[in-house]
Design a protein around this motif. Structure first.
Motif, PDB file in Angstrom:
ATOM      1  N   GLY A  92      65.375  64.879  77.325  1.00 12.71           N
ATOM      2  CA  GLY A  92      65.868  65.991  76.543  1.00 12.71           C
ATOM      3  C   GLY A  92      64.922  67.161  76.720  1.00 12.71           C
ATOM      4  O   GLY A  92      64.302  67.318  77.779  1.00 12.71           O
ATOM      5  N   ARG A  93      64.776  67.958  75.672  1.00 10.93           N
ATOM      6  CA  ARG A  93      63.851  69.090  75.719  1.00 10.93           C
ATOM      7  C   ARG A  93      63.023  69.088  74.454  1.00 10.93           C
ATOM      8  O   ARG A  93      63.527  68.793  73.374  1.00 10.93           O
ATOM      9  N   THR A  94      61.757  69.433  74.579  1.00  8.94           N
ATOM     10  CA  THR A  94      60.953  69.564  73.379  1.00  8.94           C
ATOM     11  C   THR A  94      61.425  70.777  72.590  1.00  8.94           C
ATOM     12  O   THR A  94      61.931  71.759  73.152  1.00  8.94           O
ATOM     13  N   LEU A  95      61.242  70.694  71.286  1.00  9.14           N
ATOM     14  CA  LEU A  95      61.628  71.826  70.446  1.00  9.14           C
ATOM     15  C   LEU A  95      60.817  73.068  70.807  1.00  9.14           C
ATOM     16  O   LEU A  95      61.332  74.192  70.718  1.00  9.14           O
ATOM     17  N   SER A  96      59.581  72.888  71.243  1.00 10.15           N
ATOM     18  CA  SER A  96      58.786  74.052  71.641  1.00 10.15           C
ATOM     19  C   SER A  96      59.436  74.783  72.814  1.00 10.15           C
ATOM     20  O   SER A  96      59.478  76.020  72.843  1.00 10.15           O
ATOM     21  N   ALA A  97      59.976  74.027  73.781  1.00 11.41           N
ATOM     22  CA  ALA A  97      60.654  74.661  74.914  1.00 11.41           C
ATOM     23  C   ALA A  97      61.928  75.361  74.472  1.00 11.41           C
ATOM     24  O   ALA A  97      62.247  76.465  74.934  1.00 11.41           O
ATOM     25  N   ILE A  98      62.663  74.740  73.565  1.00 15.87           N
ATOM     26  CA  ILE A  98      63.902  75.348  73.082  1.00 15.87           C
ATOM     27  C   ILE A  98      63.614  76.645  72.341  1.00 15.87           C
ATOM     28  O   ILE A  98      64.264  77.678  72.576  1.00 15.87           O
ATOM     29  N   LEU A  99      62.620  76.614  71.449  1.00 17.22           N
ATOM     30  CA  LEU A  99      62.293  77.823  70.679  1.00 17.22           C
ATOM     31  C   LEU A  99      61.758  78.915  71.595  1.00 17.22           C
ATOM     32  O   LEU A  99      62.033  80.106  71.373  1.00 17.22           O
ATOM     33  N   ARG A 100      60.998  78.540  72.600  1.00 18.20           N
ATOM     34  CA  ARG A 100      60.492  79.533  73.545  1.00 18.20           C
ATOM     35  C   ARG A 100      61.632  80.215  74.293  1.00 18.20           C
ATOM     36  O   ARG A 100      61.612  81.433  74.525  1.00 18.20           O
ATOM     37  N   ASP A 101      62.657  79.441  74.648  1.00 14.56           N
ATOM     38  CA  ASP A 101      63.742  79.981  75.461  1.00 14.56           C
ATOM     39  C   ASP A 101      64.818  80.672  74.639  1.00 14.56           C
ATOM     40  O   ASP A 101      65.498  81.572  75.141  1.00 14.56           O
ATOM     41  N   THR A 102      65.015  80.247  73.390  1.00 14.22           N
ATOM     42  CA  THR A 102      66.179  80.723  72.640  1.00 14.22           C
ATOM     43  C   THR A 102      65.849  81.452  71.351  1.00 14.22           C
ATOM     44  O   THR A 102      66.713  82.107  70.785  1.00 14.22           O
ATOM     45  N   GLY A 103      64.630  81.341  70.841  1.00 10.26           N
ATOM     46  CA  GLY A 103      64.291  82.046  69.611  1.00 10.26           C
ATOM     47  C   GLY A 103      64.930  81.413  68.391  1.00 10.26           C
ATOM     48  O   GLY A 103      65.107  80.195  68.323  1.00 10.26           O
ATOM     49  N   PRO A 104      65.299  82.237  67.387  1.00 13.77           N
ATOM     50  CA  PRO A 104      65.860  81.693  66.144  1.00 13.77           C
ATOM     51  C   PRO A 104      67.118  80.863  66.407  1.00 13.77           C
ATOM     52  O   PRO A 104      67.916  81.179  67.293  1.00 13.77           O
ATOM     53  N   GLN A 105      67.281  79.816  65.614  1.00 20.09           N
ATOM     54  CA  GLN A 105      68.427  78.929  65.759  1.00 20.09           C
ATOM     55  C   GLN A 105      69.483  79.247  64.703  1.00 20.09           C
ATOM     56  O   GLN A 105      69.169  79.777  63.632  1.00 20.09           O
ATOM     57  N   PRO A 106      70.737  78.905  64.970  1.00 19.53           N
ATOM     58  CA  PRO A 106      71.746  79.000  63.912  1.00 19.53           C
ATOM     59  C   PRO A 106      71.305  78.171  62.715  1.00 19.53           C
ATOM     60  O   PRO A 106      70.685  77.106  62.857  1.00 19.53           O
ATOM     61  N   ILE A 107      71.597  78.650  61.535  1.00 12.70           N
ATOM     62  CA  ILE A 107      71.158  77.976  60.313  1.00 12.70           C
ATOM     63  C   ILE A 107      71.602  76.517  60.289  1.00 12.70           C
ATOM     64  O   ILE A 107      70.785  75.623  59.991  1.00 12.70           O
ATOM     65  N   PRO A 108      72.869  76.187  60.575  1.00  6.06           N
ATOM     66  CA  PRO A 108      73.256  74.769  60.535  1.00  6.06           C
ATOM     67  C   PRO A 108      72.454  73.901  61.483  1.00  6.06           C
ATOM     68  O   PRO A 108      72.076  72.785  61.152  1.00  6.06           O
ATOM     69  N   LYS A 135      54.534  69.091  65.191  1.00  9.01           N
ATOM     70  CA  LYS A 135      54.645  70.407  65.806  1.00  9.01           C
ATOM     71  C   LYS A 135      55.826  70.380  66.757  1.00  9.01           C
ATOM     72  O   LYS A 135      56.307  69.300  67.137  1.00  9.01           O
ATOM     73  N   PRO A 136      56.350  71.536  67.186  1.00  8.14           N
ATOM     74  CA  PRO A 136      57.528  71.546  68.062  1.00  8.14           C
ATOM     75  C   PRO A 136      57.338  70.760  69.354  1.00  8.14           C
ATOM     76  O   PRO A 136      58.287  70.154  69.847  1.00  8.14           O
ATOM     77  N   ALA A 137      56.126  70.735  69.895  1.00 12.97           N
ATOM     78  CA  ALA A 137      55.902  69.991  71.140  1.00 12.97           C
ATOM     79  C   ALA A 137      56.004  68.493  70.942  1.00 12.97           C
ATOM     80  O   ALA A 137      56.165  67.746  71.916  1.00 12.97           O
ATOM     81  N   ASN A 138      55.919  68.018  69.701  1.00 15.52           N
ATOM     82  CA  ASN A 138      56.040  66.591  69.412  1.00 15.52           C
ATOM     83  C   ASN A 138      57.415  66.222  68.872  1.00 15.52           C
ATOM     84  O   ASN A 138      57.584  65.128  68.324  1.00 15.52           O
ATOM     85  N   PRO A 277      77.111  66.395  58.647  1.00 13.45           N
ATOM     86  CA  PRO A 277      76.281  65.297  58.175  1.00 13.45           C
ATOM     87  C   PRO A 277      76.065  64.257  59.258  1.00 13.45           C
ATOM     88  O   PRO A 277      76.512  63.143  59.205  1.00 13.45           O
ATOM     89  N   GLY A 278      75.412  64.665  60.319  1.00 12.82           N
ATOM     90  CA  GLY A 278      75.153  63.822  61.472  1.00 12.82           C
ATOM     91  C   GLY A 278      74.378  64.627  62.469  1.00 12.82           C
ATOM     92  O   GLY A 278      73.525  65.408  62.111  1.00 12.82           O
ATOM     93  N   ARG A 279      74.709  64.536  63.731  1.00 11.57           N
ATOM     94  CA  ARG A 279      73.926  65.186  64.756  1.00 11.57           C
ATOM     95  C   ARG A 279      74.581  66.462  65.206  1.00 11.57           C
ATOM     96  O   ARG A 279      75.789  66.544  65.326  1.00 11.57           O
ATOM     97  N   ALA A 280      73.762  67.439  65.498  1.00 15.01           N
ATOM     98  CA  ALA A 280      74.239  68.720  65.985  1.00 15.01           C
ATOM     99  C   ALA A 280      74.182  68.746  67.501  1.00 15.01           C
ATOM    100  O   ALA A 280      73.430  68.013  68.118  1.00 15.01           O
ATOM    101  N   PRO A 281      74.980  69.606  68.134  1.00 12.90           N
ATOM    102  CA  PRO A 281      74.902  69.716  69.580  1.00 12.90           C
ATOM    103  C   PRO A 281      73.546  70.253  69.981  1.00 12.90           C
ATOM    104  O   PRO A 281      72.914  70.988  69.247  1.00 12.90           O
ATOM    105  N   ALA A 282      73.112  69.891  71.174  1.00 14.59           N
ATOM    106  CA  ALA A 282      71.756  70.247  71.565  1.00 14.59           C
ATOM    107  C   ALA A 282      71.689  70.522  73.037  1.00 14.59           C
ATOM    108  O   ALA A 282      72.528  70.076  73.804  1.00 14.59           O
ATOM    109  N   PRO A 283      70.660  71.279  73.447  1.00 12.07           N
ATOM    110  CA  PRO A 283      70.425  71.412  74.871  1.00 12.07           C
ATOM    111  C   PRO A 283      70.223  70.033  75.473  1.00 12.07           C
ATOM    112  O   PRO A 283      69.604  69.180  74.852  1.00 12.07           O
ATOM    113  N   SER A 284      70.733  69.812  76.674  1.00  7.04           N
ATOM    114  CA  SER A 284      70.672  68.451  77.199  1.00  7.04           C
ATOM    115  C   SER A 284      70.628  68.438  78.705  1.00  7.04           C
ATOM    116  O   SER A 284      70.926  69.406  79.377  1.00  7.04           O
TER     117      SER A 284
END
Length: 548
Positions: A92-108, A135-138, A277-284
């Motif tokens: 998958g992708r670490t959250l740190s990579a996602i935040l670096r590439d995409t910035g703020p996330q949709p609230i849901p 931390k996001p990298a973990n 109430p489950g999993r959200a779509p994610a970069p993959s």
């Protein structure tokens, strides 16, 4: 052959390095499975107390195996002065990579991901385990939207190492300053409340695009954690619900006793804001044919994703019975009851449209879930119809490069292939490729694997020569980016050899399979099932070459 640990774990590829050591992709030769090995450098193992601490925390972490939001620890040990932990290999992708590439996330999405981290922390804290370095990298976001917490036990081991060197007495700090609790900045013992503070900093960043405290120097950040109050996230993002703003600020309280009582409480407070109430779509990274399990590639336009979510019709208090039924559908799907889950999803759709509106992310996501479950239950033809309708709608509402749209397009192609409509599958994959490359770059894993799926589907249409040409271009890129031993590279070489034979060159196919057999034997051993299958294919094309 690669370095062996205790005659069992063969290190294949370095996946990264840090202050404590390296993480490797490895093969467990005993169980013939791919794993991740965290190998701690010998110079970090300089006391019996450090090793004992590592072993204690590894045993505790093993109690969490099976929790959906914690990376499974398979084994641990010592080898030639090093200690190592063997874990499941997650992609998958670490959250740190996602935040670096995409910035703020949709609230849901932010609420869903933070809720999953809360679930993992709740299980850990109940077992008496504190992470100490959230931390996001973990945090790894997997293909299906699951968030897994990495490195349980490693931070405690790190602390034991530094204490054994008496570094804490000279001002050394364990952790990552941007996400560190005040008590950790003071070098005090960190309890469960410290993990919750770190989660609060991550949730703040997911919602606003910035950490709560920023400074040019790490010590400046630590001072802000100790002395300053963060700017309320709602000031940076006015569409943020007041209750969510309040939760973030409570997580960032200076005193541990002022934070929420436990991680389970945090998860419950996040549920009303979550995507579902489950999993959200994610970069993959998409899986190989024929059976996909990815939620789809990420968005090239994250700002569009945030704006669409914020302006969609919302419901302040979701219907509790509907929420319960959606949770039951998730449970059914996770247990493998796909047909029943599809039927229940179908019955919920009219109520979702009334509660949220037909274009709300909740409704559209349920439609994708219905299409997915329909395909999983053995009706890919019907799934193709559902995905085709959904792609048109998602393209209109979100745009063609939104994560939901990309995911639906991918599943449209994969279900078309399963339905033996390889022409449609090849066309959709071909149309998907430039959007993926524009979003992630030509060497992204999801781009390379989609190129592989395209070659596979083209070959299945009977255009064997065109498939060979696509694979001629792809295999060198896979070797360069993923390495010659990667499963995707080996699968591409298998297709390359097979379609070469079907294109009328059996001798060349035999030559390619002969080379591939040597690789499988080197990687897995002569008696491995992959080597046996490749050996059978080699004999097939050798026979064809002798009997034209």
């Amino acid at each position: 052959m690669g370095r062996m640990l205790n005659g069992r774990y063969r290190l294949v590829e370095s996946l990264g390095a840090g202050g404590m050591g390296e993480v490797w992709r490895a093969v467990d030769e005993r169980l013939a499975r791919t794993v991740a090995v965290k190998l701690v450098r010998p110079d970090n193992v300089d006391s019996d107390e450090a090793v004992a601490r590592f072993q204690r925390e590894a045993r505790l972490t093993g109690q969490l195996s099976g929790h959906a939001n914690v990376v499974i620890l398979h084994d641990f040990g010592e080898h030639e002065g090093s200690v190592y932990a063997v874990m499941e290999l997650v992609r998958g992708r670490t959250l740190s990579a996602i935040l670096r590439d995409t910035g703020p996330q949709p609230i849901p999405r932010a609420a869903d991901w933070a809720g999953q981290v809360s679930s993992g922390l709740a299980a850990a804290h109940a077992a008496g385990i504190v992470h100490r370095d959230i931390k996001p990298a973990n945090l790894m976001v997997l293909d299906d939207g699951t968030v897994k917490i990495l490195d349980f036990g490693i931070a405690g081991f790190h602390q034991a190492v530094t204490q054994s060197r008496r570094l804490t007495q000279t001002g050394a700090i364990i952790g990552t300053p941007l996400y560190m609790s005040p008590e950790q900045a003071r070098c005090e013992n960190v309890g469960a409340a410290g993990d919750l503070y770190s989660l609060g900093t991550i949730l703040y960043q997911m919602l606003t695009g910035r950490a709560p405290f920023r400074h040019d120097e790490p010590l400046g950040v630590l001072r802000m954690h100790l002395m300053e109050h963060p700017r309320p996230p709602r000031e940076l993002r006015p569409d943020l619900p007041a209750d969510l703003d309040s939760l973030v600020l409570s997580l960032l309280a200076k005193a541990p006793t002022d934070r929420p009582g436990n991680a389970r409480t945090v998860r419950e407070r996040l549920l009303p804001f979550a995507a579902r109430p489950g999993r959200a779509p994610a970069p993959s990274d998409a899986p190989g044919p024929p059976e996909p399990n990815a939620a789809g590639p990420d968005s090239a336009n994250p700002a569009q994703a945030t704006t669409r979510t914020a302006t969609s019709p919302t419901v302040a208090e979701p219907h509790r019975d509907l929420e319960r039924r959606l949770r039951e559908i998730e449970d059914l799907a996770e247990e493998g009851h796909f047909a029943a889950a599809a039927q229940r999803t179908r019955s919920c759709l009219p109520e979702l449209e009334r509660a949220y509106g037909p274009e709300h992310p909740e409704t559209l996501r349920a439609r994708r879930k219905l299409a997915y479950l329909t395909g999983k239950s053995g009706d890919p033809e019907r799934a193709v119809v559902l995905y085709r309708e959904l792609v048109t709608e998602l393209d209109r509402v979100y745009g063609r490069r939104h994560p939901e749209t990309l995911a639906a397009r991918y599943y449209l192609a994969s279900n078309a292939g399963r339905a033996q409509d390889h022409t449609t599958a090849a066309r959709v994959h071909a149309e998907l490729l430039p959007d993926l490359a524009a979003a992630h770059g030509p060497d992204a894993h999801r781009v390379l694997t989609t190129r592989l799926y395209l070659a596979f589907e083209v070959g299945e249409t009977g255009e064997h020569g065109r498939a060979v040409a696509l694979l001629d271009a792809l295999v060198p890129d896979l070797v360069r980016v993923l390495g010659p031993d990667h499963g995707t590279t080996l699968r591409a070489r298998h297709y390359h050899a097979a379609y070469t034979g079907y294109a009328g060159a059996p001798a060349d196919a035999a030559r390619l399979y002969h080379q591939l057999l040597a690789e499988h034997t080197r990687i897995h051993g002569a008696g491995h099932s992959e080597a046996a299958r490749t050996r059978a294919r080699l004999r097939h094309w050798q026979d064809r070459a002798r009997c034209p």
